[in-house]
Design a protein around this motif. Structure first.
Motif, PDB file in Angstrom:
ATOM      1  N   TRP A 157      33.707  33.949  35.598  1.00 51.92           N
ATOM      2  CA  TRP A 157      32.842  34.830  36.388  1.00 51.92           C
ATOM      3  C   TRP A 157      32.759  34.384  37.848  1.00 51.92           C
ATOM      4  CZ3 TRP A 157      31.557  39.216  34.105  1.00 51.92           C
ATOM      5  CH2 TRP A 157      31.591  39.264  32.713  1.00 51.92           C
ATOM      6  N   LEU A 158      33.613  33.457  38.197  1.00 46.91           N
ATOM      7  CA  LEU A 158      33.627  32.964  39.569  1.00 46.91           C
ATOM      8  C   LEU A 158      34.135  34.046  40.517  1.00 46.91           C
ATOM      9  CD1 LEU A 158      33.059  30.133  40.849  1.00 46.91           C
ATOM     10  CD2 LEU A 158      35.535  29.808  40.873  1.00 46.91           C
ATOM     11  N   ARG A 159      33.460  34.175  41.645  1.00 43.12           N
ATOM     12  CA  ARG A 159      33.919  35.136  42.652  1.00 43.12           C
ATOM     13  C   ARG A 159      35.163  34.596  43.350  1.00 43.12           C
ATOM     14  NH1 ARG A 159      29.979  39.036  44.217  1.00 43.12           N
ATOM     15  NH2 ARG A 159      27.987  38.724  43.150  1.00 43.12           N
ATOM     16  N   LEU A 160      36.088  35.481  43.654  1.00 46.77           N
ATOM     17  CA  LEU A 160      37.333  35.067  44.296  1.00 46.77           C
ATOM     18  C   LEU A 160      37.089  34.802  45.778  1.00 46.77           C
ATOM     19  CD1 LEU A 160      39.816  37.614  42.665  1.00 46.77           C
ATOM     20  CD2 LEU A 160      38.999  35.413  41.795  1.00 46.77           C
ATOM     21  N   PRO A 161      37.565  33.684  46.303  1.00 50.71           N
ATOM     22  CA  PRO A 161      37.300  33.339  47.711  1.00 50.71           C
ATOM     23  C   PRO A 161      37.772  34.405  48.695  1.00 50.71           C
ATOM     24  CG  PRO A 161      38.193  31.450  46.529  1.00 50.71           C
ATOM     25  CD  PRO A 161      38.309  32.622  45.605  1.00 50.71           C
ATOM     26  N   HIS A 162      38.905  35.035  48.416  1.00 51.95           N
ATOM     27  CA  HIS A 162      39.443  36.019  49.353  1.00 51.95           C
ATOM     28  C   HIS A 162      38.913  37.430  49.094  1.00 51.95           C
ATOM     29  CE1 HIS A 162      41.940  36.193  45.788  1.00 51.95           C
ATOM     30  NE2 HIS A 162      42.443  37.347  46.179  1.00 51.95           N
ATOM     31  N   GLU A 163      38.280  37.633  47.937  1.00 51.89           N
ATOM     32  CA  GLU A 163      37.692  38.930  47.594  1.00 51.89           C
ATOM     33  C   GLU A 163      36.375  38.687  46.868  1.00 51.89           C
ATOM     34  OE1 GLU A 163      40.951  42.224  46.703  1.00 51.89           O
ATOM     35  OE2 GLU A 163      41.267  40.462  45.447  1.00 51.89           O
ATOM     36  N   PRO A 164      35.320  38.370  47.589  1.00 47.82           N
ATOM     37  CA  PRO A 164      34.058  37.988  46.940  1.00 47.82           C
ATOM     38  C   PRO A 164      33.426  39.097  46.109  1.00 47.82           C
ATOM     39  CG  PRO A 164      33.804  38.162  49.330  1.00 47.82           C
ATOM     40  CD  PRO A 164      35.260  38.240  49.053  1.00 47.82           C
ATOM     41  N   GLN A 165      33.898  40.327  46.244  1.00 53.86           N
ATOM     42  CA  GLN A 165      33.363  41.404  45.409  1.00 53.86           C
ATOM     43  C   GLN A 165      33.965  41.391  44.011  1.00 53.86           C
ATOM     44  OE1 GLN A 165      35.515  41.764  47.812  1.00 53.86           O
ATOM     45  NE2 GLN A 165      37.031  43.363  47.395  1.00 53.86           N
ATOM     46  N   ARG A 166      34.962  40.530  43.794  1.00 53.39           N
ATOM     47  CA  ARG A 166      35.623  40.456  42.492  1.00 53.39           C
ATOM     48  C   ARG A 166      35.383  39.098  41.845  1.00 53.39           C
ATOM     49  NH1 ARG A 166      40.240  43.356  44.812  1.00 53.39           N
ATOM     50  NH2 ARG A 166      40.584  45.298  43.656  1.00 53.39           N
ATOM     51  N   THR A 167      35.386  39.118  40.511  1.00 51.03           N
ATOM     52  CA  THR A 167      35.429  37.878  39.734  1.00 51.03           C
ATOM     53  C   THR A 167      36.760  37.850  38.998  1.00 51.03           C
ATOM     54  OG1 THR A 167      34.479  38.870  37.751  1.00 51.03           O
ATOM     55  CG2 THR A 167      32.924  37.958  39.377  1.00 51.03           C
ATOM     56  N   VAL A 168      37.034  36.738  38.340  1.00 49.96           N
ATOM     57  CA  VAL A 168      38.256  36.653  37.538  1.00 49.96           C
ATOM     58  C   VAL A 168      38.228  37.715  36.440  1.00 49.96           C
ATOM     59  CG1 VAL A 168      39.646  35.176  36.042  1.00 49.96           C
ATOM     60  CG2 VAL A 168      38.483  34.185  38.019  1.00 49.96           C
ATOM     61  N   VAL A 169      37.052  37.906  35.832  1.00 55.99           N
ATOM     62  CA  VAL A 169      36.925  38.892  34.756  1.00 55.99           C
ATOM     63  C   VAL A 169      37.188  40.301  35.271  1.00 55.99           C
ATOM     64  CG1 VAL A 169      35.319  39.984  33.144  1.00 55.99           C
ATOM     65  CG2 VAL A 169      35.388  37.495  33.335  1.00 55.99           C
ATOM     66  N   SER A 170      36.573  40.654  36.395  1.00 54.81           N
ATOM     67  CA  SER A 170      36.779  42.017  36.912  1.00 54.81           C
ATOM     68  C   SER A 170      38.230  42.223  37.328  1.00 54.81           C
ATOM     69  CB  SER A 170      35.831  42.300  38.078  1.00 54.81           C
ATOM     70  OG  SER A 170      36.122  41.475  39.197  1.00 54.81           O
ATOM     71  N   LEU A 171      38.861  41.171  37.842  1.00 53.94           N
ATOM     72  CA  LEU A 171      40.277  41.272  38.195  1.00 53.94           C
ATOM     73  C   LEU A 171      41.124  41.493  36.944  1.00 53.94           C
ATOM     74  CD1 LEU A 171      42.565  41.017  40.292  1.00 53.94           C
ATOM     75  CD2 LEU A 171      42.545  38.548  39.885  1.00 53.94           C
ATOM     76  N   ALA A 172      40.821  40.753  35.884  1.00 56.19           N
ATOM     77  CA  ALA A 172      41.562  40.916  34.628  1.00 56.19           C
ATOM     78  C   ALA A 172      41.377  42.319  34.064  1.00 56.19           C
ATOM     79  CB  ALA A 172      41.099  39.873  33.616  1.00 56.19           C
ATOM     80  N   ARG A 173      40.161  42.852  34.218  1.00 55.34           N
ATOM     81  CA  ARG A 173      39.894  44.203  33.720  1.00 55.34           C
ATOM     82  C   ARG A 173      40.700  45.231  34.519  1.00 55.34           C
ATOM     83  NH1 ARG A 173      34.774  44.026  34.191  1.00 55.34           N
ATOM     84  NH2 ARG A 173      34.336  43.303  32.083  1.00 55.34           N
ATOM     85  N   GLU A 174      40.742  45.063  35.830  1.00 57.02           N
ATOM     86  CA  GLU A 174      41.501  45.990  36.673  1.00 57.02           C
ATOM     87  C   GLU A 174      42.996  45.933  36.362  1.00 57.02           C
ATOM     88  OE1 GLU A 174      40.631  45.162  40.744  1.00 57.02           O
ATOM     89  OE2 GLU A 174      38.463  45.235  40.420  1.00 57.02           O
ATOM     90  N   MET A 175      43.470  44.738  36.041  1.00 55.67           N
ATOM     91  CA  MET A 175      44.890  44.560  35.735  1.00 55.67           C
ATOM     92  C   MET A 175      45.227  44.950  34.295  1.00 55.67           C
ATOM     93  SD  MET A 175      45.447  40.813  37.512  1.00 55.67           S
ATOM     94  CE  MET A 175      47.138  40.666  36.930  1.00 55.67           C
ATOM     95  N   ASN A 176      44.178  45.245  33.512  1.00 54.39           N
ATOM     96  CA  ASN A 176      44.378  45.493  32.081  1.00 54.39           C
ATOM     97  C   ASN A 176      45.121  44.318  31.450  1.00 54.39           C
ATOM     98  OD1 ASN A 176      44.069  46.973  29.717  1.00 54.39           O
ATOM     99  ND2 ASN A 176      46.034  48.034  29.963  1.00 54.39           N
ATOM    100  N   SER A 177      44.689  43.124  31.820  1.00 53.86           N
ATOM    101  CA  SER A 177      45.366  41.904  31.387  1.00 53.86           C
ATOM    102  C   SER A 177      45.095  41.613  29.912  1.00 53.86           C
ATOM    103  CB  SER A 177      44.890  40.719  32.231  1.00 53.86           C
ATOM    104  OG  SER A 177      45.371  39.498  31.704  1.00 53.86           O
ATOM    105  N   PRO A 178      46.106  41.179  29.187  1.00 54.79           N
ATOM    106  CA  PRO A 178      45.881  40.773  27.791  1.00 54.79           C
ATOM    107  C   PRO A 178      45.015  39.522  27.686  1.00 54.79           C
ATOM    108  CG  PRO A 178      48.129  40.256  28.478  1.00 54.79           C
ATOM    109  CD  PRO A 178      47.531  41.078  29.566  1.00 54.79           C
ATOM    110  N   MET A 179      44.753  38.874  28.822  1.00 54.58           N
ATOM    111  CA  MET A 179      43.905  37.680  28.821  1.00 54.58           C
ATOM    112  C   MET A 179      42.414  38.026  28.874  1.00 54.58           C
ATOM    113  SD  MET A 179      46.079  35.231  28.630  1.00 54.58           S
ATOM    114  CE  MET A 179      47.187  36.342  27.750  1.00 54.58           C
ATOM    115  N   LEU A 180      42.087  39.303  29.050  1.00 48.50           N
ATOM    116  CA  LEU A 180      40.685  39.703  29.203  1.00 48.50           C
ATOM    117  C   LEU A 180      39.803  39.255  28.037  1.00 48.50           C
ATOM    118  CD1 LEU A 180      38.560  41.157  30.886  1.00 48.50           C
ATOM    119  CD2 LEU A 180      39.232  43.304  29.770  1.00 48.50           C
TER     120      LEU A 180
END
Length: 361
Positions: free
Chosen positions: A296-319
């Protein structure tokens, strides 16, 4: 191909005409000029090249041992140093011993030949080299001080270098003080191949004062830093080596280069190409999570995103590994994308808000 054939045919006819009209000087000159024009785009025949050019052009292979002429070694006709050409391409390693024997010197090259090799291949097939070729590569490492460089250390500690004994050059560098703290502008620990971090050399470097955190500084090189290399290769033992010495790396890695931002290992691991394949990707994500990585850490270059939200946007199997109900509850975060950060009020609006009594009073 057809155009080339026509050019060759025209050139042949021109030469034939020259032979028939040998008594006419003007005609002969014109025809010779025509022949040159028709063949100007054709590569020079290998037999018309000097000995070094023949040796270092793949189309003139194979190299004939003993064929190099000393004067050609010192005036090769190439724009690039012959030692660089020979060192950076394993196909030309057979030429290296003879180049050195005929007087080629690495100091005449724009950069260390071994650095050119490292930039071409992070782990060349040293196991294919003959004993004399390995000896020539070792000589370049010992004779050229410019070879003591981040990328070269990575190459000389990679699996094929270790398998052929070439990695012992690094032990010699350390013994001679070439890798001492303050003597190099990079961290030898950060430059080592991940698979060499458990070696006596790595332990000796730590005893000399090199540290994992010091290895996170900027360096002159193209190959990734040590922790990044361990993550990319899914070398879990190497990851643990770094995390034991710098636990904060599990969540945030400082930039190594100017213009680069800090990055989150879990976020990088989400890119399928980063770790090479899905199995390695899963191993890395699970390993990082087991060692305290925060999805749930916010990304330094995109503080509006977390790792989880990024994985969700990517439809990552790691979600499913990242977005677990327990972690979500602990972080008290909604199961939706984060709202963009609010801009703090300024001016009179800020003063008005500051004068309001606290809520509940």
């Amino acid at each position: 191909m057809r155009m080339r054939f026509l050019k060759q045919m025209a050139a042949t006819l021109a030469l034939g005409a020259i032979a028939l009209l040998g008594s006419g000087c003007t005609t002969a000159i014109v025809l010779v000029s025509l022949h040159s024009k028709l063949t100007e785009d054709e590569p020079i025949a290998c037999r018309n090249l000097n000995s070094v050019e023949r040796a270092l052009l793949a189309r003139c292979a194979p190299f004939q041992a003993g064929s190099l002429v000393t004067k050609d070694v010192h005036a090769s006709g190439f724009n690039v140093c012959p030692l660089t050409l020979a060192a950076r391409d394993p196909r030309f390693w057979p030429v290296l011993p003879e180049l050195l024997a005929k007087g080629a010197q690495p100091e005449r090259c724009e950069q260390a030949p071994l650095r050119a090799l490292a930039q071409a291949d992070a782990c060349p097939p040293f196991e294919r080299a003959s004993a004399t070729e390995l000896a020539a590569l070792r000589w370049l490492a010992r004779a050229d001080a410019r070879a003591v460089q981040h990328d070269v250390v990575r190459v000389l500690s990679c699996p094929s270098a270790r398998a052929t004994g070439l990695a012992t050059v690094l032990d010699e560098w350390r013994a001679d003080g070439w890798l001492s703290v303050g003597q190099v502008s990079f961290s030898p620990l950060g430059a080592l191949h991940p698979g060499h971090l458990g070696s006596p050399l790595a332990r000796a470097l730590e005893q000399q004062g090199h540290t994992a955190r010091a290895a996170l500084i900027a360096y002159d090189g193209r190959l990734p830093g040590g922790f990044d290399a361990a993550l990319r290769s899914a070398d879990l033992a190497a990851l643990d080596w770094w995390l034991q010495r710098a636990p904060e790396l599990v969540n945030r890695v400082p930039p190594n280069f100017s213009g680069q931002t800090a990055w989150v290992p879990l976020a990088k691991a989400l890119a399928p190409a980063y770790t090479g394949n899905a199995a390695q990707q899963r191993r890395v994500v699970e390993h990082l999570m087991a060692r305290g990585a925060d999805p749930w850490l916010r990304l330094p270059h995109e503080p509006q995103r977390t790792v989880v939200s990024l994985a969700r946007e990517m439809n990552s199997p790691m979600l499913p590994l990242l977005d677990r109900p327990l972690e979500r509850a602990l972080h008290r975060l909604p199961d939706r994308p984060l709202d963009p950060p609010r801009t703090p009020p300024t001016g009179s609006k800020a003063l008005a808000q500051a004068s309001l009594p606290p809520a509940g009073r």
